[in-house]
Every structure is written in C-alpha cells, then in structure tokens.
Design a protein around this motif. Structure first.
Motif, short mmCIF file in Angstrom:
data_model
loop_
_atom_site.label_atom_id
_atom_site.label_comp_id
_atom_site.label_asym_id
_atom_site.label_seq_id
_atom_site.Cartn_x
_atom_site.Cartn_y
_atom_site.Cartn_z
N VAL A 1 10.67 6.38 -0.42
CA VAL A 1 9.81 5.41 0.27
C VAL A 1 10.53 4.08 0.54
CG1 VAL A 1 7.66 4.11 0.15
CG2 VAL A 1 7.73 6.45 -0.68
N GLN B 1 12.14 8.40 -7.27
CA GLN B 1 11.52 8.99 -6.07
C GLN B 1 10.94 7.89 -5.19
OE1 GLN B 1 8.93 11.75 -8.10
NE2 GLN B 1 10.17 13.49 -7.48
N LEU B 2 10.30 6.90 -5.83
CA LEU B 2 9.76 5.77 -5.07
C LEU B 2 10.88 5.09 -4.29
CD1 LEU B 2 7.59 3.63 -4.43
CD2 LEU B 2 8.19 2.49 -6.56
N GLU C 1 2.10 1.64 -3.58
CA GLU C 1 0.99 2.13 -4.41
C GLU C 1 0.71 3.60 -4.14
OE1 GLU C 1 -2.41 -0.36 -3.77
OE2 GLU C 1 -2.07 -1.35 -5.68
N ALA C 2 0.74 3.99 -2.85
CA ALA C 2 0.47 5.39 -2.51
C ALA C 2 1.50 6.27 -3.19
CB ALA C 2 0.51 5.59 -1.01
N SER C 3 2.76 5.86 -3.10
CA SER C 3 3.81 6.67 -3.70
C SER C 3 3.61 6.79 -5.21
CB SER C 3 5.17 6.02 -3.40
OG SER C 3 6.19 6.68 -4.07
N ARG C 4 3.28 5.67 -5.86
CA ARG C 4 3.09 5.71 -7.31
C ARG C 4 1.84 6.52 -7.68
NH1 ARG C 4 2.41 0.16 -9.50
NH2 ARG C 4 2.40 1.25 -11.48
N ALA C 5 0.77 6.35 -6.90
CA ALA C 5 -0.48 7.02 -7.24
C ALA C 5 -0.34 8.54 -7.22
CB ALA C 5 -1.58 6.59 -6.27
N PHE C 6 0.58 9.06 -6.39
CA PHE C 6 0.75 10.50 -6.36
C PHE C 6 1.72 11.00 -7.42
CE2 PHE C 6 -1.23 9.87 -2.28
CZ PHE C 6 -2.12 10.91 -2.28
N GLY C 7 2.20 10.07 -8.26
CA GLY C 7 3.01 10.49 -9.40
C GLY C 7 4.50 10.46 -9.14
N SER C 8 4.98 9.56 -8.26
CA SER C 8 6.41 9.44 -8.04
C SER C 8 7.08 8.80 -9.24
CB SER C 8 6.70 8.57 -6.82
OG SER C 8 6.14 9.11 -5.67
N THR C 9 8.29 9.25 -9.56
CA THR C 9 9.10 8.55 -10.55
C THR C 9 9.69 7.32 -9.84
OG1 THR C 9 11.09 9.72 -9.91
CG2 THR C 9 9.75 10.74 -11.61
N ILE D 1 7.21 15.62 -4.31
CA ILE D 1 7.75 14.94 -5.50
C ILE D 1 7.54 15.76 -6.76
CG2 ILE D 1 7.59 12.59 -4.58
CD1 ILE D 1 4.99 12.29 -6.11
N ARG E 1 -0.21 13.47 -10.93
CA ARG E 1 0.10 14.56 -10.00
C ARG E 1 -0.95 15.65 -10.05
NH1 ARG E 1 6.60 15.27 -11.13
NH2 ARG E 1 7.23 13.36 -10.08
N ASP F 1 0.82 -1.22 0.00
CA ASP F 1 0.00 0.00 0.00
C ASP F 1 0.86 1.26 0.00
OD1 ASP F 1 0.57 -1.01 2.60
OD2 ASP F 1 -0.77 0.48 3.46
N MET F 2 2.06 1.19 0.61
CA MET F 2 2.92 2.37 0.59
C MET F 2 3.51 2.60 -0.80
SD MET F 2 4.85 2.05 4.15
CE MET F 2 3.81 1.57 5.50
N PHE G 1 -6.33 5.22 0.40
CA PHE G 1 -6.24 3.76 0.43
C PHE G 1 -6.92 3.15 1.65
CE2 PHE G 1 -2.88 5.32 -2.16
CZ PHE G 1 -2.80 4.42 -3.20
#
Lengths: 276, 403
Positions: free
Chosen positions: A200, A195-196, A184-192, B133, B105, A181-182, B112
């Motif tokens: 994270v 950055q992920l 996914e959260a990172s990716r969902a907010f648009g992390s490269t 980010i 973004r 879930d972490m 979640f």
C-alpha cells in the motif's frame, strides 16, 4: 577580534589524522577498492557498448517514456558528443552518476521510510539533511580525498553525500502523504507492517519517491562535474582544463556536453515517474 | 444466541499521559474537566455493549461523539486505554500482534466512510486484498473475489479502477472487499454517509438483504438517526464518548433515556408524520372531459406524455386516458368514457408517507391524491423517497414558496 578562539579546525584535523585514518584506514581502503571496481566496471561497460547501439537504446527509451521530441534530441546529442570527441568522457561522468545514484537510492530510500515511521528518527535525520544540503559542495571533497584518495571513488562518495537528501526527504513525504483511510483499510484486513509498506504505502508514494530520485540524479550530475577537481575523470575535467588554460572553446564544448546529458537524464526520469 | 462482540468498560484517552486522565475519570471528573486539568482528550468513556450473532447493531452519534474511535477500538486499529473487547469470547485487547492479525483476517471485515480503496489496483485486485495478504493462492482468491463482486452487483467491472466508478459503486467495492474475506463480523464506519440520499437508501436496502442472506453480524456506525432506525436491530446512542442508551428502535422512540435522546426522537416524529399532501405535486397537465379526445391527444403530444388524467367538473377525477385509447376513440368517434382506466393507486391527502412506500414501488402510474373525488395532486416514487430523506427541508422550502 575577541580573545576567544574556538579550535574547530585543529580538533577536526587531529580527529581525522590521529584517530579516523589510523583506526578506520583499512576499512576505507576496502570500501575504496570495491567501489573502484564498481565504477570502473560501469565505465568500461558503457564505453564497451558501441556508440550507435547505446544511442538507439536511450533514444528508444526516450520515445517510450517521454516522446518523439526527446528521442530526436537524444540522437542529436549523441552526434554532438561523438563529433566533439567527448563520448568516453561523457560515459565516465555517467558511470559516476549511476553508481552514486544507486548508492543514494539504496541508502536514502530506507532512511526515508524509517523517518516516515518514527518521529525520533525523523528529528535526527532532518537537521543532518539540512546540513548536507547547505554545506558548500566543495567541502565534501577534502575528506573524500583523505579517506578515498584521488579519482572516481572519492567523486562517487562526495556525489552520494550531496545527492542523497532529496531521496530521503521525498520518500518520507510520500509515505506520510498516503491517505489515512487506505492505511487503516490495509491494517483492518490484517496486514503485517511489511505488507502495509510494500502493498500500500510504497505503491501510493511511488510518484513522490520518483520525483525525489529525479532530483537526486540531477544533483549527482552537477556534483560529478565539481568532483573533477579531485581528479574524477569525465566531462567535468574537460571544463576544468578549459578553466585552467583559459581555453573558452574547450570549456564551452565540455559544458554543452554536460547540458546534453542533464536534459536527457532529467526528462527520462521524469518520464518514468509519470508512467507509474 | 451467542454474543459475537462484547465490549466491557472500554475507555480511550488520547494524549501523552493517558493514565492520569484515567485516574481523574475514575474520580468522576467530566470530559471537559479532564481536558482542562491534564490536556488529555477522552475519546470513549466506559463503553459497554454486546452484539449478538446475526444482528445489525447500530452506534449512532453526532460528530465528536466518539463513535469512530469506538469502532476502531473494536478491531484495535486504536489501542484502548482500559477495558476489554471480546470477539467470540477471546480478549482482543491482550492479544499479541500475530494473534491480532489472524483475528482481523478471520473474523473482522471493515467498510470505511471514504471507501479506502487502493487507486492503483483494479476492482478485482482491491477485493482480493484481504485474501492476498493471507497468502491464498491466486486462482482461489480470484474466485472468491469474483463471487463477492457478483454479490454486490458489480459483475463486469472487475478490470476497472476505483476512479472510474461512481461513489455508490466504489462503496460496493468496499463492501465486496469485506465480504470476500468471509468474516462473520462486518464493521461499517459511516459506510453510507458519503453517498447521496437515493443511493444511500438503495445501499441500506441491499445491506439488509445481504445480511439476511449471509447472516453476518454487523456493527454499523452512523450520524443519521433515520439510517439507524432503518438498519438497526438494536441501537446505541453516543454522546461525548459515552453510550447514553441502548435499545431497539421502538424502545428508544417510546422511552428516551434522557433529554439528549428525546431531542433526536422529536425530529424523527416530525418526519414520520409527513403526509401525502406534503410531497404531492399539482399536476401540470390534465385533460378536461368536455374537450374530448382530440384535445387530450394534443396535450399529451405537447408535453411528451403517453397518458393523461381526465377530470370533469370541479376537477373531479374521472380516470386515466392512454394515448393509444385516445387515438382509438378519436378515430372511431366513440365516447371517451368507455376507455378511461381506473387501475391507478389513489390515496387521501392525510395518508402517512411511510404507508405509501409499498404502494409506490408496485404501481405503474403515479399515485393520485384524491379528496371528495377531486384530484389534488400526484406523487411519484422519487418524491416519496426524497420526502422521507429530506422531509424537514422540503417543508421549509414549501413555506418559502408560499411566502
């Protein structure tokens, strides 16, 4: 005995002597020179710092990272090393451990990250790691001499090979264990992907990676002692001369010095892991 | 109104050879047949729907219905096998990575089920993650984050870590993190399912408030039909990876598309007709008018209450006596009848529970259930809410007690 003979010994020898050394010899010489400078620099640096100051610095770190017990132990250990006249040898051993560990981290952690991200890489890396860990550590010494000669540099190389697997394994494990879930959260907010990884995954995996690095350091310390057989200076060579002269007292004196270093280094790195 | 999200014939097949599964799907084979023939799992099958601007669109389905896969296809956390997802008219499925990142973004916030908070970051740092980010300068993103934290009612917790907060508060952080990015669209994946029932109700109410205030477009996933009916402007019901019906709550309740939907609706009807008598509690302590104020004072003291209901013959409800008034009439030797209050809500035992919600939230005293002047029971605000949430279970408990 069967008539069938598998000439692995001859093949290996001719590969090393007829191809590897003639074609890659210059390259290994250069690596050897650079590493040699590095090992000598660290050794000189450690010996150059006055004993009392270095002891106080490490005792201070012990107090901060572990507690009063380790700080007291550090001071007693330093007094022991000085009083049996083994301080320079202890610093030589530490220099090999430090350089080999740095190499293990620089190369091991990225390989661990890659194998956590890519199943194909992981499938290749895993048997290599098994091989590295199960092959008797003495076997590394022979090619190390051939490629890097005698002294500190082959000791660092064989130590590095012996000590890297835990860094790779635990980095791989730590990153795989980051909860989905972490990620996914990172990716969902648009992390490269970077950055992920840096914002994270690595922070989440840090404790596990530190446990791996602790193992790496302990393995490096044990291998640095064995590497005295190929002329690595330090506490190992003291023990080795104790063995060859059947001098029990000398063997014990050097052996105790290794125990002192091992305990301090182990508790310190564990302390770092817990602080994070 | 514009369509913010358009999903067209979206299909996801899990496994090593999705093309084969897709071919069989087009031939009309069922999910089970495809699994048997090819080993591929159909996650989502030909899903189509659109979400209008400012709408709360709920996708409701039981576990394994593909609803979690579907919401992840909408922001491409999972890549679809076939079909299209349009966000503001742009096709997400064919975007290159960079455009996809920028779309996530700028347009797609997500909340979640298990919160997905970063334990090593403070609440403030968690909330500003989305802005961080994007390279928003520190001061600016902190300001935005503080505003979002304020919006979800967590002011003062900025420096705490997620583990120091309760589940409900953690999900507020999750919501704030999505709000801080100021995206038009919020994707909420079972966002309230991990919370206990009363907190869940509170969060649902707040989501409705927030949505009215900020005019977000919300795609909400849930397995709880009550939640779907409460939140959804429109609801899509999913089964086995397929959307079986899309419509408003009324449309679905009145005109279930098939047996599957109607079996759900039947359950709803039962909880909807839960009545006052189902959740009332028989008052443990009442004062009898004949016994006079002294006895009433003693009973209040014993059970630690500041007021008591006074009944006459045959439990006939006469009024409410407060401790102050009781002491007053006792000292001055006046009649109790003059000070009895009557400004508490009364209701009949067959009143529907949903009609009592408004009454309960305004009232200072518990609601009295009265029939032919007789006091049958009392209903508190909490028992209405838990009655609505647990309706079915409480009924069965009731029966067990009687048996």
């Amino acid at each position: 005995m069967s008539d069938f003979y598998f000439p692995l010994e001859e093949w290996t020898n001719s590969f090393v002597n007829e191809w590897l050394l003639p074609t890659m010899g210059d390259f290994f010489d250069q690596v050897s020179d650079i590493l040699g400078l590095f090992v000598d620099g660290v050794t000189d640096g450690l010996i150059f710092i006055p004993t009392i100051i270095l002891t106080l610095i490490v005792a201070g770190l012990s107090l901060w990272l572990s507690g009063k017990g380790l700080a007291v132990f550090t001071i007693i250990g330093a007094i022991y090393l000085v009083s049996v006249d083994l301080w320079p040898e202890a610093m030589q051993t530490m220099a090999i451990v430090i350089v080999a560990t740095l190499l293990s981290i620089i190369i091991g952690v990225p390989i661990g990250i890659l194998s956590s991200k890519n199943e194909t890489i992981y499938k290749i890396v895993r048997p290599v790691l098994d091989f590295m860990q199960t092959l008797p550590s003495f076997v590394y010494l022979i090619p190390a001499i051939l490629l890097f000669g005698l002294g500190g540099v082959p000791a660092v190389m064989s130590t590095f090979i012996f000590a890297t697997p835990p860094a790779v394994r635990m980095t791989n494990l730590g990153i795989r264990q980051v909860p989905e879930d972490m990620v996914e959260a990172s990716r969902a907010f648009g992390s490269t992907p970077w950055q992920l990884l840096f914002k994270v995954e690595l922070p989440m995996a840090l404790q596990t990676i530190m446990a791996g690095i602790n193992q790496t350091i302990m393995l490096a310390l044990s291998m640095a002692v064995i590497a005295s057989m190929i002329g690595a200076p330090g506490l190992g060579s003291v023990v080795l001369s104790g063995i060859s002269n059947v001098n029990v007292g000398l063997g014990l004196t050097g052996g105790l010095g290794i125990v002192v270093l091992a305990i301090i280094v182990d508790r310190l790195t564990q302390g770092i892991g817990e602080k994070l | 109104m514009n369509n913010k999200i358009e999903v067209e014939h979206l299909t996801k097949i899990f496994g090593s050879k999705p093309e084969e599964g897709l071919k069989q799907l087009e031939e009309g084979k069922s999910k089970d047949e495809i699994l048997e023939n090819t080993g591929m799992t159909v996650g989502v099958k030909e899903a189509s729907f659109s979400v209008k601007e400012g709408e709360i669109f709920v996708i409701m389905g039981l576990s394994g219905s593909g609803k979690s896969t579907l919401i992840r296809l909408v922001n491409r956390l999972i890549d679809p096998t076939a079909g299209r997802v349009m966000i503001d008219g742009e096709d997400l499925t064919t975007m290159d990575n960079q455009t996809l990142l920028e779309t996530r973004r700028a347009k797609l916030g997500m909340v979640f089920q298990k919160f997905g908070l970063f334990p090593f970051r403070t609440i403030l740092n968690n909330v500003e993650y989305g802005l961080e980010i994007q390279g928003v300068p520190k001061e600016e993103r902190e300001q935005e984050a503080r505003k979002a934290i304020d919006d979800v009612g967590l002011k003062g917790y900025e420096k705490q870590y997620p583990s120091q907060l309760s589940g409900g508060m953690q999900q507020r952080v999750g919501l704030a993190r999505a709000l801080a990015n100021d995206t038009d669209i919020l994707l909420m994946d079972e966002a309230f399912s991990a919370l206990d029932p009363l907190i869940r109700q509170e969060m649902q109410d707040e989501l409705i408030d927030l949505q009215e205030k900020l005019n977000k477009t919300v795609l909400f996933i849930t397995h709880d039909l009550d939640e779907a009916l409460k939140l959804g402007d429109r609801i899509a019901i999913m089964k086995d990876g397929e959307i079986v019906q899309v419509g408003t709550a009324e449309e679905i309740l009145d005109n279930p598309a098939n047996d599957y939907v109607s079996s759900f609706v039947k359950d709803v009807d039962r909880s909807k007709v839960l009545e006052a008598s189902n959740v009332m509690k028989i008052p443990e302590v009442t004062a009898s008018f004949r016994d006079g104020p002294r006895m009433a004072i003693r009973k209040m003291k014993e059970s630690n209450m500041s007021s008591i209901f006074v009944t006459g013959k045959n439990k006939h409800l006469m009024g409410l006596l407060t401790i102050d008034d009781a002491i007053h009439v006792h000292q001055n030797n006046e009649s109790m009848e003059t000070v009895l209050k009557n400004d508490f809500p009364r209701t009949a035992p067959d009143t529907q529970l949903k009609d009592l919600i408004a009454v309960a939230s305004d009232a200072k005293y518990p609601i009295t259930v009265v029939e032919d002047g007789k006091l049958l029971g009392l209903i508190s605000r909490a028992s209405i809410l838990s009655g609505l949430v647990f309706g079915q279970e409480q009924e069965t408990e009731h029966e067990e007690v009687h048996a």
